[in-house]
Write an enzyme that holds these catalytic residues in place. Structure first.
Site, PDB file in Angstrom:
ATOM      1  N   ASP A 195     -15.802   1.593   1.155  1.00  0.00           N
ATOM      2  CA  ASP A 195     -14.591   1.545   0.330  1.00  0.00           C
ATOM      3  C   ASP A 195     -14.941   1.254  -1.131  1.00  0.00           C
ATOM      4  O   ASP A 195     -16.052   0.795  -1.449  1.00  0.00           O
ATOM      5  CB  ASP A 195     -13.670   0.446   0.906  1.00  0.00           C
ATOM      6  CG  ASP A 195     -12.197   0.708   0.665  1.00  0.00           C
ATOM      7  OD1 ASP A 195     -11.873   1.540  -0.193  1.00  0.00           O
ATOM      8  OD2 ASP A 195     -11.364   0.049   1.333  1.00  0.00           O
ATOM      9  N   ASP A 240      -4.003   6.022   1.530  1.00  0.00           N
ATOM     10  CA  ASP A 240      -3.429   4.856   2.202  1.00  0.00           C
ATOM     11  C   ASP A 240      -1.992   5.130   2.622  1.00  0.00           C
ATOM     12  O   ASP A 240      -1.371   4.310   3.302  1.00  0.00           O
ATOM     13  CB  ASP A 240      -3.456   3.639   1.271  1.00  0.00           C
ATOM     14  CG  ASP A 240      -4.805   2.941   1.314  1.00  0.00           C
ATOM     15  OD1 ASP A 240      -5.588   3.212   2.242  1.00  0.00           O
ATOM     16  OD2 ASP A 240      -5.085   2.135   0.411  1.00  0.00           O
TER      17      ASP A 240
HETATM   18  C1  DGJ Z   1      -8.271   0.308   0.918  1.00  0.00           C
HETATM   19  C2  DGJ Z   1      -8.397   1.284   2.034  1.00  0.00           C
HETATM   20  O1  DGJ Z   1      -7.884   2.521   1.657  1.00  0.00           O
HETATM   21  C3  DGJ Z   1      -7.715   0.750   3.276  1.00  0.00           C
HETATM   22  O2  DGJ Z   1      -7.773   1.708   4.299  1.00  0.00           O
HETATM   23  C4  DGJ Z   1      -8.358  -0.533   3.666  1.00  0.00           C
HETATM   24  O3  DGJ Z   1      -9.687  -0.295   4.067  1.00  0.00           O
HETATM   25  C5  DGJ Z   1      -8.305  -1.519   2.518  1.00  0.00           C
HETATM   26  N1  DGJ Z   1      -8.855  -0.957   1.321  1.00  0.00           N
HETATM   27  C6  DGJ Z   1      -9.052  -2.776   2.852  1.00  0.00           C
HETATM   28  O4  DGJ Z   1      -9.145  -3.628   1.803  1.00  0.00           O
END
Ligand code: DGJ
Length: 725
Positions: free
Chosen positions: A480, A550
């Site tokens: 991430d 997301d």
């Molecule tokens: C952003 C990501 O897009 C989410 O899926 C998740 O992993 C969060 N970060 C966790 O902090």
């Protein structure tokens, strides 16, 4: 050979399956661009260079005193700054005298079978040498000795050409590379439209389409990532282009940091596109004997509309960009705990997740953010990559053992390029984050960015990751990246190298990802950046799939997935069914099936009916996997054109199977609805699997299906599965 040098006219001819690209060596060793478009035979194309000329204000070139030739109006193959071409510059150096006047001219060339990788950077690769031919043209700026090699590769089976530039300093003085674009293409005329993908967090890659206007139109990032805001993709298309008709020139940069795409329409109605590293914030100091490599630009041309442009990108990336054991292999069906639990979980919670997940037919549990340091919210612990034993009471190996015993594989989340101010690592090495002496550090999501341009820093982080991955049975990593870069300077670099930090940062990231994929080739790496903030071909070189957004609301996802599909293949788009409430599980599944499918919810909270529904969905996922993942995509009705309903279709390569999905975003009040399919074999007879009805391919594509009485309430959806007799 798909690349030839035609001696008589001193012209280079690059022929791909759907395109011809031609340029040549002109008086004074200028490289002049002649043609890019649908295939043409070997002909003298040199008169295509003529453009209107206005003597006083379009300077002549003393080395090419040819009538009607001025660098300012000639379509130049790779334009430079300060020597008579006042349009966009593809390349400029600041020489040791401090000025930026640059003038590259042809010196020599070579043509060979195959394609070389770019040291330390992602690029398209070949499975065998016969897939592509390469042309390298050495150019030189006589006054300074600066050398730039223009490198073109033609992919024989696709309408695709890649371009990049290597710069050398064979002189005894250093210089700065001020501007280096990977591609420069001049188009005749101005009657084009530009199409690009803009967005923001939870709204990635929406389509923007507009006619070109005189002046410069640009999309860029200076965030230190390719970004949610603009994708390093654009298409220059003829007016009125549709999914099926029209000239499309697609451009995509294999790069995950600051990029820039500029398109200029000049006063004489000529168009130029340059694409490469964003010159804003970039300046590379090249010492004698050193080399610099630009990222690779991918150019796709077809005269069969946006749909075919996308399918060329998809095939090319599926075969020549995505690598490793997961390239074509069926991806594990995963459940990720992020939307289900956030950081509020412990050993028992995850084990219970695993049991439920196994019951409903899932194959892997991914433990997301919150398993390390003292991480209970997003305010601490990034960089302390040691398991939080107060949460995982039996340690990581204890947890993984129990998850594996349930019959599930295990995946884990990292955010390697970030550091929390409240972390042991930050307390020990406060200077490891990106910062500029004497300035406040901008904070975002309560975190700073680790200076990945520094080797010892990324070694340290990689060491911690390596310990975890090598001592546990881990099959998947989610990488991430949840903020962008600010105060970009590096304490360890001298002042003349501060303009290199953005690029060095991404090279550092690439190096770490490369190590990870080499040390753990079995691991499926999924990229993520607050959803799809780093969805670019650079990342796809290391990770075969990327978390698309997301936003898991199935209706919102439609624009995101349609936009992403403009150049990225189905199998690269991470797409999960979540507990979002806007539509039922049927529609959530139908939308998520168009991607690397999975679940993102708390299975403990599912009712018995929902569980049964999900189990049935999983059987469908297996049933449709091949046609979706290995087939061709046709966008039948896109959300950018229809406010009510969308439809897409995957067709197997042999045209024996097709899966059509229709989603009703809003109820259109009993509108008549005929849907014409695409990409089928007109001669074949297809059986609609649910009804057993038979239709010829010709009927389905020309008359279409009358779907007026199919489910059409708000958020409803359905599939049509066709198999040839
Ligand atoms: C952003 C990501 O897009 C989410 O899926 C998740 O992993 C969060 N970060 C966790 O902090």
């Amino acid at each position: 050979m798909s690349i030839r040098f035609i001696e008589q006219t001193k012209t280079f001819k690059l022929d791909s399956k759907t395109s011809t690209y031609m340029f040549g060596i002109f008086e004074g060793n200028y490289l002049v661009h002649y043609y890019y478009g649908a295939p043409i035979p070997d002909e003298d194309v040199t008169e295509l260079r003529f453009r209107p000329n206005f003597a006083s204000f379009c300077p002549d070139s003393p080395t090419a005193m040819v009538q009607n030739f001025s660098p300012d109006v000639t379509p130049l193959e790779y334009s430079t700054f300060g020597t008579g071409d006042f349009r966009l510059s593809a390349f400029a150096v600041e020489n040791s005298d401090g000025n930026k006047v640059t003038d590259l001219r042809y010196v020599s060339h070579k043509i060979y079978k195959g394609k070389e990788p770019i040291p330390g950077m992602p690029s398209l690769y070949l499975n065998n040498e016969d897939e592509a031919d390469t042309l390298e043209i050495v150019t030189e700026d006589k006054a300074t000795g600066v050398r730039a090699t223009l490198i073109y590769t033609v992919f024989n089976d696709y309408g695709a050409i890649t371009r990049r530039v290597k710069v050398e300093n064979p002189t005894d003085k250093p210089f700065y590379i001020d501007t280096i674009h990977s591609a420069c293409v001049d188009f005749p005329g101005k009657d084009y439209e530009m199409l690009d993908l803009y967005g923001r967090w939870v709204k990635e890659r929406a389509l923007e389409r507009y006619p070109l206007h005189r002046g410069i139109q640009s999309i860029k990032s200076k965030r230190g990532s390719s970004s949610h805001n603009h994708n390093p993709f654009t298409a220059i298309i003829s007016k009125g282009t549709t999914e099926d008709y029209g000239d499309c020139y697609g451009f995509n940069l294999v790069y995950s940091s600051n990029f820039s795409i500029d398109v200029e329409v000049d006063a004489f109605a000529s168009t130029r596109l340059v694409m490469g590293i964003n010159p804003d914030g970039f300046k590379w100091y090249l010492e004698p004997g050193e080399e610099f490599y630009s990222p690779e630009a991918v150019m796709v041309y077809t005269n069969q509309g946006l749909g075919e442009m996308s399918r060329i990108f998809h095939r090319l990336y599926g075969n020549n960009l995505i690598r490793g054991q997961w390239k074509k292999a069926k991806r594990p069906l995963l459940i990720n705990n992020w939307e289900g639990t956030g950081m509020d979980f412990d050993h028992d919670k995850l084990v219970s997740f695993a049991h439920h997940a196994k019951d409903i037919g899932l194959e892997m549990l991914v433990m997301d953010d919150g398993w390390f340091g003292k991480r209970d919210d997003d305010k601490s612990s990034l960089g302390d990559w040691k398991v939080a034993e107060y949460k995982l009471q039996k340690g990581l190996s204890g947890l993984i053992k129990e998850v594996n015993n349930c019959g599930l594989k295990f995946g884990i989340w990292f955010e390697p390029e970030m550091i929390s101010p409240d972390s042991d690592i930050y307390r020990e090495h406060p200077d490891w984050c990106l910062h500029t002496e004497g300035r406040d550090k901008s904070i975002a999501r309560t975190q700073y960015v680790i200076d990945y341009s520094r080797k010892e820093v990324r070694e340290h982080i990689y060491g911690m990751m390596h310990d975890i991955l090598s001592s546990n049975n881990i099959d998947y990593v989610k990488w991430d990246f949840n903020r962008n870069l600010t105060e970009v300077s590096c304490a360890q670099l001298p002042k003349e190298r501060q303009g290199e930090v953005f690029h060095r940062f991404v090279l550092g990231t690439y190096e770490s990802m490369d190590r990870l994929t080499k040390d753990f080739p079995h691991i499926l790496l999924e990229n993520c950046s607050g959803g799809g903030g780093r969805f670019d071909p650079g990342m796809l070189y290391y990770s075969p799939q990327i978390w698309t957004s997301d936003n898991t609301d199935p209706i919102e996802r439609l624009t995101i997935q349609f936009g992403t599909s403009l150049c990225y293949p189905t199998s690269t788009m991470g797409a999960h069914v979540s507990a979002s409430r806007r539509a039922g599980y049927e529609t959530k599944m139908n939308v998520a099936l168009w991607g690397s499918f999975g679940y993102e919810l708390d299975p403990d909270k599912l009712t018995a009916e929902e569980k049964a529904e999900i189990t049935a969905q999983i059987a469908l996922y297996h049933k449709y996997y091949d046609v979706i993942h290995y087939g061709d995509l046709y966008r039948l009705i896109t959300p950018f054109e229809d406010a009510f309903r969308v439809a897409w279709e995957h067709v197997s390569e042999d045209k024996n199977e097709a899966l059509v999905t229709v989603v009703q975003m809003r109820h259109p009040y009993d509108e008549f609805f005929m849907l014409k399919l695409k990409g089928l074999d007109p001669e074949k007879v297809y059986v609609e699997q649910e009804s057993g009805k038979k239709y010829s391919g010709a009927y389905l594509m020309n008359a279409g299906l009358n779907l007026t009485y199919k489910p059409n309430g708000d958020g409803a959806s359905f599939r049509i599965h066709l198999i040839a007799e």
